[in-house]
Scaffold this active site. Structure first.
Site, PDB file in Angstrom:
ATOM      1  N   ASN A 119       0.841  -1.060  -0.049  1.00 34.74           N
ATOM      2  CA  ASN A 119      -0.011   0.040   0.025  1.00 34.74           C
ATOM      3  C   ASN A 119       0.950   1.028  -0.001  1.00 34.74           C
ATOM      4  OD1 ASN A 119      -1.878   2.109   0.573  1.00 34.74           O
ATOM      5  ND2 ASN A 119      -2.393   1.453   2.538  1.00 34.74           N
ATOM      6  N   LYS A 156       0.232   4.274  -0.425  1.00 33.55           N
ATOM      7  CA  LYS A 156      -0.462   5.337   0.546  1.00 33.55           C
ATOM      8  C   LYS A 156      -0.487   6.717  -0.441  1.00 33.55           C
ATOM      9  CE  LYS A 156      -0.156   2.947   4.792  1.00 33.55           C
ATOM     10  NZ  LYS A 156      -0.004   2.989   6.385  1.00 33.55           N
ATOM     11  N   HIS A 195      -9.465   0.976   5.154  1.00 35.33           N
ATOM     12  CA  HIS A 195      -8.176   1.126   5.916  1.00 35.33           C
ATOM     13  C   HIS A 195      -8.285   2.428   6.940  1.00 35.33           C
ATOM     14  CE1 HIS A 195      -3.990   2.506   6.491  1.00 35.33           C
ATOM     15  NE2 HIS A 195      -3.474   1.415   5.952  1.00 35.33           N
ATOM     16  N   GLU A 219      -6.746   4.465   7.952  1.00 33.38           N
ATOM     17  CA  GLU A 219      -6.450   6.025   7.699  1.00 33.38           C
ATOM     18  C   GLU A 219      -7.897   6.697   7.069  1.00 33.38           C
ATOM     19  OE1 GLU A 219      -2.667   5.161   5.983  1.00 33.38           O
ATOM     20  OE2 GLU A 219      -1.852   4.663   7.677  1.00 33.38           O
ATOM     21  N   GLU A 277      -4.950  -5.148  10.479  1.00 28.21           N
ATOM     22  CA  GLU A 277      -4.112  -4.055  10.890  1.00 28.21           C
ATOM     23  C   GLU A 277      -4.218  -3.175  12.189  1.00 28.21           C
ATOM     24  OE1 GLU A 277      -2.142  -2.568   6.732  1.00 28.21           O
ATOM     25  OE2 GLU A 277      -3.578  -1.398   7.353  1.00 28.21           O
ATOM     26  N   GLY A 281       2.991   2.117  10.866  1.00 30.04           N
ATOM     27  CA  GLY A 281       3.880   2.860  10.701  1.00 30.04           C
ATOM     28  C   GLY A 281       4.769   3.422  12.113  1.00 30.04           C
ATOM     29  N   SER A 298       3.631  -2.297  10.317  1.00 30.02           N
ATOM     30  CA  SER A 298       5.128  -2.371  10.518  1.00 30.02           C
ATOM     31  C   SER A 298       5.728  -3.784  10.272  1.00 30.02           C
ATOM     32  CB  SER A 298       5.328  -2.132  12.121  1.00 30.02           C
ATOM     33  OG  SER A 298       5.109  -0.784  12.277  1.00 30.02           O
TER      34      SER A 298
HETATM   35  O1  G3H Z   1      -1.658  -0.477   4.536  1.00 30.76           O
HETATM   36  C1  G3H Z   1      -0.656  -0.636   5.223  1.00 30.76           C
HETATM   37  C2  G3H Z   1      -0.397  -0.449   6.722  1.00 30.76           C
HETATM   38  O2  G3H Z   1      -0.988   0.636   6.986  1.00 30.76           O
HETATM   39  C3  G3H Z   1       0.847  -0.828   7.253  1.00 30.76           C
HETATM   40  O3  G3H Z   1       1.762   0.320   6.976  1.00 30.76           O
HETATM   41  O4  G3H Z   1       3.838  -1.087   6.924  1.00 30.76           O
HETATM   42  O5  G3H Z   1       4.022   1.380   7.167  1.00 30.76           O
HETATM   43  O6  G3H Z   1       3.114   0.030   8.861  1.00 30.76           O
HETATM   44  P1  G3H Z   1       3.264   0.179   7.663  1.00 30.76           P
END
Ligand code: G3H
Length: 248
Positions: A9, A11, A98, A100, A168, A174, A210
């Site tokens: 992803n 983002k 998601h 977010e 998640e 993150g 993460s």
């Molecule tokens: O969609 C992916 C997740 O929000 C994980 O993000 O790997 O940066 O923690 P991350």
């Protein structure tokens, strides 16, 4: 053991179209022929068509990070991108729900249900994200929160072949923090049981939060972990490839 998924992803990254194309090209060079893991990446809307062009003909699927809840096709919905538009430019899956989107755009189960309906009608595969906040985790509410989020599926008749769940924990995204593998296994078993009660047995459940080249092996070793949804570590082709190798 069934084939696992590793999905990146991206983002709101990278900053430029040329960087997005370069990342896609690096994935194509390194992973374009991988068959023992199902691979995907979800660039931003403005990069999606171009990235899909770079990855055309490879085993990497391109997907979207969001979808219009309002319309399947076209209409007066400023800022929205429809399922038909996504399919037209090469998207094969969409991430829905998601954390977010839930946190920054107020998405609740009603909105998420509408988005799922649009994806089903367009035959887009759905990566439905669920997860608890840190407060909810510390209060021991994780499973109840997940059940409430999974209730969005009730009455939608999602074809099983279109559905993937990504667990998640919000506090793991993150942050460099993760639940233990045993915690993830227990949660994934609970999710599977919940889905079986909804006549959705054997749905793949990914872990996200993460995941990186150092910890991927530990998650990949668990049968209950059907793969990974990767944020930050998906932005570098080599770290993404190391995660893919762990799940192969
Ligand atoms: O969609 C992916 C997740 O929000 C994980 O993000 O790997 O940066 O923690 P991350």
């Amino acid at each position: 053991m069934s084939t696992k998924y590793v999905i990146g992803n991206w983002k709101l990254n990278p900053a430029s179209l040329s960087d997005a194309n370069a990342l896609a090209q690096a994935l194509k060079d390194g992973l374009g022929d991988v068959r023992d893991v199902k691979l995907g990446c979800a660039p931003s809307f403005v990069h999606l068509a171009s990235v899909a062009g770079v990855l055309d003909g490879t085993s990497l699927w391109v997907g979207a990070q969001d979808i219009s809840a309002k319309t399947q096709t076209t209409g007066a919905y400023t800022g929205d991108v429809s399922a038909a538009q996504l399919v037209d430019v090469g998207a094969r899956f969409v991430i829905i729900g998601h954390s977010e989107r839930r946190a920054y755009h107020g998405e609740d189960n009603a909105v998420i249900a509408d988005k799922i309906r649009q994806a089903i009608d367009a035959k887009l595969a759905i990566v439905l994200c669920i997860g608890e906040t840190k407060d909810e985790y510390q209060a021991g509410q994780t499973l109840a929160v997940l059940d409430a989020q999974l209730a969005v599926l009730d009455g939608l008749n999602v074809p099983a072949e279109l559905l993937v769940i990504a667990y998640e924990p919000v506090w793991a995204i993150g942050t460099g923090l993760t639940p233990t593998v045993d915690e993830v296994i227990a949660v994934h078993r609970h999710i599977q049981a919940n889905l079986a009660d909804k006549q959705l047995p054997n749905i793949c459940v990914l872990y996200g939060g993460s995941v990186n080249a150092d910890n991927a092996d530990a998650f990949a070793a668990a049968d209950e972990v059907g793969g990974a949804l990767v944020g930050g570590a998906s932005l570098k082709a080599d770290s993404f490839a190391q995660i893919v190798a762990a799940f192969a």
